[in-house]
Design a protein around this motif. Sequence first.
Motif, PDB file in Angstrom:
ATOM      1  N   SER A 228      -2.297   1.139   1.531  1.00 21.26           N
ATOM      2  CA  SER A 228      -1.582   2.193   0.802  1.00 21.26           C
ATOM      3  C   SER A 228      -0.082   1.906   0.738  1.00 21.26           C
ATOM      4  N   ASN A 229       0.483   1.296   1.791  1.00 26.06           N
ATOM      5  CA  ASN A 229       1.900   0.909   1.760  1.00 26.06           C
ATOM      6  C   ASN A 229       2.161  -0.120   0.669  1.00 26.06           C
ATOM      7  N   ILE A 230       1.287  -1.097   0.586  1.00 22.15           N
ATOM      8  CA  ILE A 230       1.447  -2.153  -0.422  1.00 22.15           C
ATOM      9  C   ILE A 230       1.363  -1.550  -1.819  1.00 22.15           C
ATOM     10  N   GLU A 231       0.381  -0.685  -2.023  1.00 27.54           N
ATOM     11  CA  GLU A 231       0.222  -0.041  -3.332  1.00 27.54           C
ATOM     12  C   GLU A 231       1.459   0.780  -3.678  1.00 27.54           C
ATOM     13  N   GLU A 232       1.966   1.508  -2.708  1.00 27.57           N
ATOM     14  CA  GLU A 232       3.131   2.370  -2.926  1.00 27.57           C
ATOM     15  C   GLU A 232       4.386   1.560  -3.267  1.00 27.57           C
ATOM     16  N   HIS A 233       4.608   0.462  -2.568  1.00 22.91           N
ATOM     17  CA  HIS A 233       5.834  -0.321  -2.755  1.00 22.91           C
ATOM     18  C   HIS A 233       5.778  -1.295  -3.932  1.00 22.91           C
ATOM     19  N   THR A 234       4.577  -1.738  -4.294  1.00 21.07           N
ATOM     20  CA  THR A 234       4.486  -2.727  -5.371  1.00 21.07           C
ATOM     21  C   THR A 234       4.023  -2.133  -6.693  1.00 21.07           C
ATOM     22  N   GLY A 235       3.343  -1.002  -6.636  1.00 20.10           N
ATOM     23  CA  GLY A 235       2.807  -0.408  -7.849  1.00 20.10           C
ATOM     24  C   GLY A 235       1.501  -1.039  -8.299  1.00 20.10           C
ATOM     25  N   VAL A 236       0.974  -1.967  -7.507  1.00 18.33           N
ATOM     26  CA  VAL A 236      -0.299  -2.625  -7.821  1.00 18.33           C
ATOM     27  C   VAL A 236      -1.423  -1.764  -7.248  1.00 18.33           C
ATOM     28  N   GLU A 237      -2.424  -1.468  -8.088  1.00 21.12           N
ATOM     29  CA  GLU A 237      -3.496  -0.581  -7.660  1.00 21.12           C
ATOM     30  C   GLU A 237      -4.318  -1.193  -6.524  1.00 21.12           C
ATOM     31  N   GLU A 238      -4.823  -0.297  -5.679  1.00 22.49           N
ATOM     32  CA  GLU A 238      -5.554  -0.684  -4.474  1.00 22.49           C
ATOM     33  C   GLU A 238      -6.754  -1.581  -4.788  1.00 22.49           C
ATOM     34  N   GLU A 239      -7.494  -1.259  -5.828  1.00 24.14           N
ATOM     35  CA  GLU A 239      -8.689  -2.034  -6.163  1.00 24.14           C
ATOM     36  C   GLU A 239      -8.351  -3.489  -6.477  1.00 24.14           C
ATOM     37  N   LEU A 240      -7.226  -3.726  -7.126  1.00 24.83           N
ATOM     38  CA  LEU A 240      -6.813  -5.101  -7.428  1.00 24.83           C
ATOM     39  C   LEU A 240      -6.393  -5.832  -6.152  1.00 24.83           C
ATOM     40  N   ILE A 241      -5.717  -5.146  -5.255  1.00 27.39           N
ATOM     41  CA  ILE A 241      -5.341  -5.753  -3.972  1.00 27.39           C
ATOM     42  C   ILE A 241      -6.604  -6.129  -3.201  1.00 27.39           C
ATOM     43  N   LEU A 242      -7.602  -5.238  -3.211  1.00 25.96           N
ATOM     44  CA  LEU A 242      -8.877  -5.530  -2.552  1.00 25.96           C
ATOM     45  C   LEU A 242      -9.560  -6.741  -3.191  1.00 25.96           C
ATOM     46  N   LYS A 243      -9.439  -6.872  -4.494  1.00 27.56           N
ATOM     47  CA  LYS A 243     -10.001  -8.032  -5.187  1.00 27.56           C
ATOM     48  C   LYS A 243      -9.350  -9.321  -4.684  1.00 27.56           C
ATOM     49  N   PHE A 244      -8.029  -9.285  -4.509  1.00 25.30           N
ATOM     50  CA  PHE A 244      -7.316 -10.459  -3.987  1.00 25.30           C
ATOM     51  C   PHE A 244      -7.799 -10.801  -2.574  1.00 25.30           C
ATOM     52  N   ILE A 245      -8.048  -9.769  -1.768  1.00 28.32           N
ATOM     53  CA  ILE A 245      -8.524  -9.991  -0.399  1.00 28.32           C
ATOM     54  C   ILE A 245      -9.923 -10.591  -0.434  1.00 28.32           C
ATOM     55  N   ARG A 246     -10.821 -10.019  -1.247  1.00 26.41           N
ATOM     56  CA  ARG A 246     -12.201 -10.516  -1.337  1.00 26.41           C
ATOM     57  C   ARG A 246     -12.248 -11.952  -1.849  1.00 26.41           C
ATOM     58  N   GLN A 247     -11.330 -12.296  -2.733  1.00 25.17           N
ATOM     59  CA  GLN A 247     -11.274 -13.664  -3.263  1.00 25.17           C
ATOM     60  C   GLN A 247     -10.691 -14.633  -2.247  1.00 25.17           C
ATOM     61  N   GLY A 248     -10.138 -14.115  -1.146  1.00 28.15           N
ATOM     62  CA  GLY A 248      -9.547 -14.971  -0.127  1.00 28.15           C
ATOM     63  C   GLY A 248      -8.125 -15.387  -0.452  1.00 28.15           C
ATOM     64  N   ARG A 249      -7.519 -14.771  -1.436  1.00 27.62           N
ATOM     65  CA  ARG A 249      -6.159 -15.123  -1.820  1.00 27.62           C
ATOM     66  C   ARG A 249      -5.139 -14.511  -0.870  1.00 27.62           C
ATOM     67  N   ILE A 250      -5.514 -13.427  -0.223  1.00 27.97           N
ATOM     68  CA  ILE A 250      -4.687 -12.828   0.827  1.00 27.97           C
ATOM     69  C   ILE A 250      -5.476 -12.977   2.119  1.00 27.97           C
ATOM     70  N   GLN A 251      -4.961 -13.768   3.032  1.00 25.59           N
ATOM     71  CA  GLN A 251      -5.638 -14.049   4.286  1.00 25.59           C
ATOM     72  C   GLN A 251      -5.372 -12.927   5.293  1.00 25.59           C
ATOM     73  N   LEU A 252      -6.418 -12.237   5.722  1.00 28.50           N
ATOM     74  CA  LEU A 252      -6.263 -11.099   6.616  1.00 28.50           C
ATOM     75  C   LEU A 252      -5.745 -11.491   7.997  1.00 28.50           C
ATOM     76  N   ALA A 253      -5.936 -12.728   8.387  1.00 34.60           N
ATOM     77  CA  ALA A 253      -5.471 -13.174   9.705  1.00 34.60           C
ATOM     78  C   ALA A 253      -3.954 -13.021   9.836  1.00 34.60           C
ATOM     79  N   ASN A 254      -3.247 -13.095   8.732  1.00 32.58           N
ATOM     80  CA  ASN A 254      -1.787 -12.980   8.754  1.00 32.58           C
ATOM     81  C   ASN A 254      -1.289 -11.542   8.674  1.00 32.58           C
ATOM     82  N   PHE A 255      -2.184 -10.618   8.363  1.00 29.56           N
ATOM     83  CA  PHE A 255      -1.776  -9.228   8.138  1.00 29.56           C
ATOM     84  C   PHE A 255      -2.693  -8.296   8.935  1.00 29.56           C
ATOM     85  N   PRO A 256      -2.277  -7.897  10.129  1.00 37.63           N
ATOM     86  CA  PRO A 256      -3.156  -7.157  11.048  1.00 37.63           C
ATOM     87  C   PRO A 256      -3.610  -5.774  10.572  1.00 37.63           C
TER      88      PRO A 256
END
Length: 138
Positions: free
Chosen positions: A52-80
């Motif tokens: 929700s912080n990322i969505e609030e500060h970037t204006g990018v919708e949550e579902e698209l951020i989740l898509k990036f995570i599922r695609q492995g483009r955002i590595q969760l190991a770096n973001f606790p």
Amino acid sequence: MGELSNCPECYKLFVKTQFKTVCDACYKEEEHKFEVVYGFLKQSKNRTATLSNIEEHTGVEEELILKFIRQGRIQLANFPNLGYPCQKCGKLIRENKLCISCGKDIKTQLFELEQEEDRRQKVTEKQATYYTFQPKNN
């Protein structure tokens, strides 16, 4: 080989492939939004940001951020504090498709189903047994 499809974002016709799920124009927009999200997360002060912080500060919708995570483009190991929802209950998880409790629940259900199938098989076998009767000769 690709198939002709409508873009789920803008409904334009495009050739859909395994890796390309939106038209070229929407793909470029997604890439721009990814750069915005990644630029936000690259800053050390933002590494503990939640979805929700990322969505609030970037204006990018949550579902698209989740898509990036599922695609492995955002590595969760770096973001606790990042994760994605369990496909069954929606609880925030960091690996697999189901949370631990939903995984256990499905395994239990499968085990019970197998037990029921075994019971049915045994009943069917008993019903299929034939006996002969020979009368005694007096």
